[in-house]
Design a protein around this motif. Structure first.
Motif, PDB file in Angstrom:
ATOM      1  N   PHE A 427       1.685   0.176   4.702  1.00  0.00           N
ATOM      2  CA  PHE A 427       0.637   0.874   5.443  1.00  0.00           C
ATOM      3  C   PHE A 427      -0.418  -0.097   5.963  1.00  0.00           C
ATOM      4  O   PHE A 427      -1.542   0.309   6.278  1.00  0.00           O
ATOM      5  CB  PHE A 427      -0.018   1.938   4.553  1.00  0.00           C
ATOM      6  N   ASN A 428      -0.068  -1.372   6.032  1.00  0.00           N
ATOM      7  CA  ASN A 428      -0.941  -2.379   6.610  1.00  0.00           C
ATOM      8  C   ASN A 428      -0.521  -2.654   8.050  1.00  0.00           C
ATOM      9  O   ASN A 428       0.617  -2.412   8.446  1.00  0.00           O
ATOM     10  CB  ASN A 428      -0.893  -3.688   5.801  1.00  0.00           C
ATOM     11  N   TYR A 429      -1.451  -3.186   8.814  1.00  0.00           N
ATOM     12  CA  TYR A 429      -1.141  -3.593  10.179  1.00  0.00           C
ATOM     13  C   TYR A 429      -0.132  -4.737  10.136  1.00  0.00           C
ATOM     14  O   TYR A 429      -0.214  -5.607   9.259  1.00  0.00           O
ATOM     15  CB  TYR A 429      -2.433  -4.030  10.884  1.00  0.00           C
ATOM     16  N   ASN A 434       4.002   2.556  12.585  1.00  0.00           N
ATOM     17  CA  ASN A 434       5.429   2.844  12.514  1.00  0.00           C
ATOM     18  C   ASN A 434       5.775   3.634  11.257  1.00  0.00           C
ATOM     19  O   ASN A 434       6.614   4.541  11.295  1.00  0.00           O
ATOM     20  CB  ASN A 434       6.228   1.537  12.536  1.00  0.00           C
ATOM     21  N   THR A 435       5.111   3.312  10.130  1.00  0.00           N
ATOM     22  CA  THR A 435       5.377   4.037   8.890  1.00  0.00           C
ATOM     23  C   THR A 435       4.971   5.497   9.010  1.00  0.00           C
ATOM     24  O   THR A 435       5.700   6.400   8.568  1.00  0.00           O
ATOM     25  CB  THR A 435       4.625   3.376   7.722  1.00  0.00           C
ATOM     26  N   LEU A 663      12.527  -1.820  12.002  1.00  0.00           N
ATOM     27  CA  LEU A 663      11.074  -1.786  12.178  1.00  0.00           C
ATOM     28  C   LEU A 663      10.321  -2.456  11.029  1.00  0.00           C
ATOM     29  O   LEU A 663       9.147  -2.805  11.193  1.00  0.00           O
ATOM     30  CB  LEU A 663      10.597  -0.343  12.327  1.00  0.00           C
ATOM     31  N   TYR A 664      10.957  -2.625   9.883  1.00  0.00           N
ATOM     32  CA  TYR A 664      10.275  -3.228   8.742  1.00  0.00           C
ATOM     33  C   TYR A 664      10.675  -4.693   8.603  1.00  0.00           C
ATOM     34  O   TYR A 664      11.845  -5.045   8.773  1.00  0.00           O
ATOM     35  CB  TYR A 664      10.609  -2.485   7.450  1.00  0.00           C
ATOM     36  N   PHE A 675      11.076   4.427   0.357  1.00  0.00           N
ATOM     37  CA  PHE A 675      10.021   5.447   0.403  1.00  0.00           C
ATOM     38  C   PHE A 675      10.405   6.586   1.342  1.00  0.00           C
ATOM     39  O   PHE A 675      10.258   7.770   1.005  1.00  0.00           O
ATOM     40  CB  PHE A 675       8.711   4.804   0.856  1.00  0.00           C
ATOM     41  N   LEU A 676      10.924   6.257   2.511  1.00  0.00           N
ATOM     42  CA  LEU A 676      11.302   7.290   3.476  1.00  0.00           C
ATOM     43  C   LEU A 676      12.492   8.101   2.963  1.00  0.00           C
ATOM     44  O   LEU A 676      12.562   9.319   3.195  1.00  0.00           O
ATOM     45  CB  LEU A 676      11.634   6.644   4.816  1.00  0.00           C
TER      46      LEU A 676
END
Length: 729
Positions: A427-429, A434-435, A663-664, A675-676
């Protein structure tokens, strides 16, 4: 005398000029060294800089001879370093870049030495690591392209496919064994729903934990452990007898298999080149479908054969559904065995600074593929790979760690805290947006897909129940005497009947109800019953021998001079010709097989039309297809709608899996995916509860709810960045 004085004066002046020139050159050298330090200048290059300065001193002595002074080395050196004036003072060692330990970090940079990590704050270290990761991403893509796509990727494809197949089997096995397990273990209706929910709960926790662990200890090691946990508890659950222990085993079985999806996709994506990644990750998704087909076929072939069972007394019963559970553990066991022969992800090893191990694995990939192509002479040309700067984490360890259990507790707590920190970095820039978007897409797709997947079979069962109830036969005021019943009675209601001197022998009652009836001088022998009840009946001089007619099946009934011998208590699995079991397996088989065209289309078009187009288009079309459910008034039409819905949604699942791993960044890829995937399981449980409660009440709410969430999720998915042309960060 005067000429000698002039010569000495000109010599001193010349020495000053030379000293100034040396200082100017030294300053220029220092400035260049500072620039090199910012680019990762090492101590070895600094030593070479010192050697260059010594060489320049030698040149200086030679130039000193041009002035016609024949002085020895000591005198020249002394005059060159000790000579000074009021403006410029040259001291020995000043321009040679020798660090002064009393200076701070500013002084270290000014003297041309690279700043040591202990003098840098965390922001500076993370900035350097980010720059290293970007350089590694570009270089790694070129290395994977040089290694080629061949035998190694295909071998890993089938190994990881077995693990993904085990995940698909785990989802289906619960629904298939639930009816038989409930009957075998005498599970009341109030506790029957726990089995399905407990597995999803375990998968939800497992996805988050194993995904985070894969970013700490490695993809291969994490996958090996989680699949071993799944296989052990799945195998153990087939032998336990108590319902509580069975739930415990299935909970940990789900906990183990929960790590399969995030780890498998992270692992495989890191050995694929950019132009191959979307297509081959989509082909990998087919193994989940194969797992569903395998589970349906095995259930169809094994569970209805109740003769495949044995018992050891009345305490231990081993029925056919337990054999099915063992067979369903085979893909998991196969994947564990095959994984022992596969290497760790080289991208992960580079991320944690293990350069040599990563290089050896990349060379293995290159050599394996080249030998398969018939080019064994082709040499792996990569000598050095960029590794990101390693940032040490400060972990507080308690002093009281002498005992082994205390050390284990500290280690577990440390690992869990590290997983939590990695999760918070999602959840950081710059991955925060995207998250959030991926969270919305995963939740909506899971809620709509799993909710309707439960609603479809329940609606079909409801239609079947209505059709079955409409065919019930009513018998009123019948009188039967001196008759032998030795055939099956099914779907009947007998009201105000009289049965005098009748014999009910070696027969089955299926969904039979007797109301306000009289049984006088009758015999019930070797009776098996299901959904059979006697309401407000009277039994006079009647004998019951070797039956399963327990007390709860007699509702408000009276017994006058009646005898019960050898009553079979507990739950019995005995109907060999149970059509409903075959029907459930067949419907699930068709629904799973229907995703095959969607899998093929998504694999072929993933890299052509793009991930976002496929994700958004598939979810929107799935939402629109829900409106066709209005016309589902029969079993065949509902089965057709189920196949259409599954075929459309599979493309969305495949593209979402590909987008998520792309994306990660590597240090958060498995954690973010885990997590997703955990969120996916939570949405599935919520969807099951909401949609299941609406069965038989109304069609409007499930259709509108599913359509709304799928269309909204598809529109959010279109706002995600396109990852088709970018390297794996």
């Amino acid at each position: 005398m005067e000429e000698s004085y002039k010569d000495r004066t000109s010599l001193v002046k010349g020495a000053k000029d030379i000293a100034k020139e040396v200082k100017r050159q030294a300053v220029k050298k220092v400035n260049k060294a500072v620039d090199k330090a910012q680019d990762g200048y090492t101590q070895r290059s600094y030593s070479r800089f010192q050697d260059e300065e010594d060489d320049e001193d030698d040149d200086y002595y030679v130039r000193g001879g041009n002035y016609g002074v024949e002085a020895n080395d000591d005198e020249g050196s002394s005059e060159a370093t000790e000579g000074h004036d009021e403006d410029d003072e040259i001291y020995e060692g000043e321009y040679q870049g020798i660090p002064n330990t009393s200076q701070g970090k500013d002084g270290m940079v000014a003297l041309g030495q690279p700043m040591r990590d202990e003098y840098k704050d965390r922001h500076e270290l993370e900035t350097e690591r980010k720059a290293d990761e970007e350089e590694l991403a570009q270089q790694y893509e070129l290395i994977i392209q040089e290694c080629g796509h061949g035998r190694f990727q295909w071998a890993l494809f089938f190994v990881l496919g077995m693990a993904l197949m085990a995940d698909g089997v785990e989802v289906f096995v619960v629904g298939f064994v639930l009816p038989s397990a409930e009957t075998d273990m005498c599970i009341p209706n109030s506790g029957s729903g726990w089995l399905g929910d407990i597995v999803y709960l375990g998968m939800m926790v497992g996805a988050f934990f194993w995904g985070g662990l894969a970013d700490k200890v490695g993809r291969r090691q994490s996958l090996l452990i989680c699949m071993s946990v799944n296989g052990f508890f799945a195998f153990l659950s087939s032998f336990v007898q108590g319902y509580g222990f069975f739930l415990f085993c299935r909970l940990f079985s789900g906990f183990g298999i929960g790590g399969a999806v995030p780890t498998v996709f992270s692992y495989f994506s890191e050995v694929l080149a950019r132009e191959k990644r979307g297509e081959h990750l989509s082909w990998l998704c087919m193994f989940w479908m194969i797992g569903g087909i395998y589970a349906s076929a095995m259930a169809w072939a094994i569970i209805p054969h109740y003769g495949w069972s044995f018992s050891m007394g009345s305490a231990y019963q081993f029925h056919s559904w337990r054999v099915f559970v063992i067979v369903c553990a085979l893909p998991c066991v196969s994947s564990v065995v095959a994984l022992t022969f596969m290497p760790e992800s080289p991208r992960f090893l580079l991320e944690v600074g293990k350069h040599d191990e990563a290089w050896m694995i990349l060379k293995q990939i290159h050599d394996t593929n080249m030998r398969a192509r018939g080019q064994p002479e082709k040499v792996f040309t990569v000598n050095r790979i960029k590794t990101p700067k390693q940032i040490d984490e400060l972990i507080e360890i308690e002093s009281d760690t002498g005992t082994w259990y205390r050390r284990c507790f500290v280690r577990i707590r440390t690992e869990l805290y590290a997983i939590w920190l990695t999760f918070m970095r999602c959840f950081n820039y710059p991955v925060k947006d995207n998250t959030i978007k991926l969270t919305a897409v995963w939740f909506t797709l899971s809620f709509g897909y799993y909710g309707l997947s439960v609603w479809f079979p329940d609606v079909i069962k409801h239609l079947q129940s209505d059709a079955y109830a409409s065919q019930v036969k009513h018998f009123v005021n019948e009188e039967v005497s001196h008759f032998v019943f030795n055939f099956t009675l099914e779907n009947q209601i007998h009201t105000n009947g009289e049965f005098i001197n009748d014999r009910f022998m070696m027969m089955k009652f299926k969904s039979v109800t007797f109301e306000d009836s009289l049984f006088k001088n009758c015999l019930f022998e070797d009776i098996t019953s299901m959904n059979t009840y006697f309401r407000n009946c009277t039994f006079v001089n009647t004998t019951f021998y070797n039956t399963d007619l327990e007390q709860y099946k007699f509702i408000d009934s009276d017994f006058i001079n009646c005898t019960f011998f050898h009553v079979r208590t507990g739950c019995q699995i005995s109907f060999d010709d149970d059509y409903s079991a075959y029907w459930i397996y067949f419907v699930n088989f068709l629904g799973t097989l229907a995703v095959l065209p969607g899998n093929i289309v998504s694999a072929l078009l993933m890299d052509r039309i793009g991930r976002l187009t496929m994700l958004g288009g598939s979810m929107v079309l799935s939402g629109i297809s829900c409106f066709f459910l209005w016309f589902g008034t029969s079993e065949s039409m509902m089965i057709g709608m189920l196949c259409l819905y599954n075929g459309l949604t599979i493309s969305a699942w495949n593209s979402l899996d590909v987008i998520t791993v792309e994306l990660y960044p590597t240090d958060r890829r498995a954690t973010g995916f885990g997590f997703l995937n955990a969120l996916c399981k939570a949405a599935a449980v919520l969807g099951n509860l909401i949609f299941g409660s609406l069965v038989g009440i109304t069609k409007a709410i499930p259709i509108l709810l599913a359509s709304t969430v799928l269309v909204c999720g598809g529109l959010v998915g279109l706002r995600l960045p396109d990852t088709r042309t970018q390297v794996l960060m």
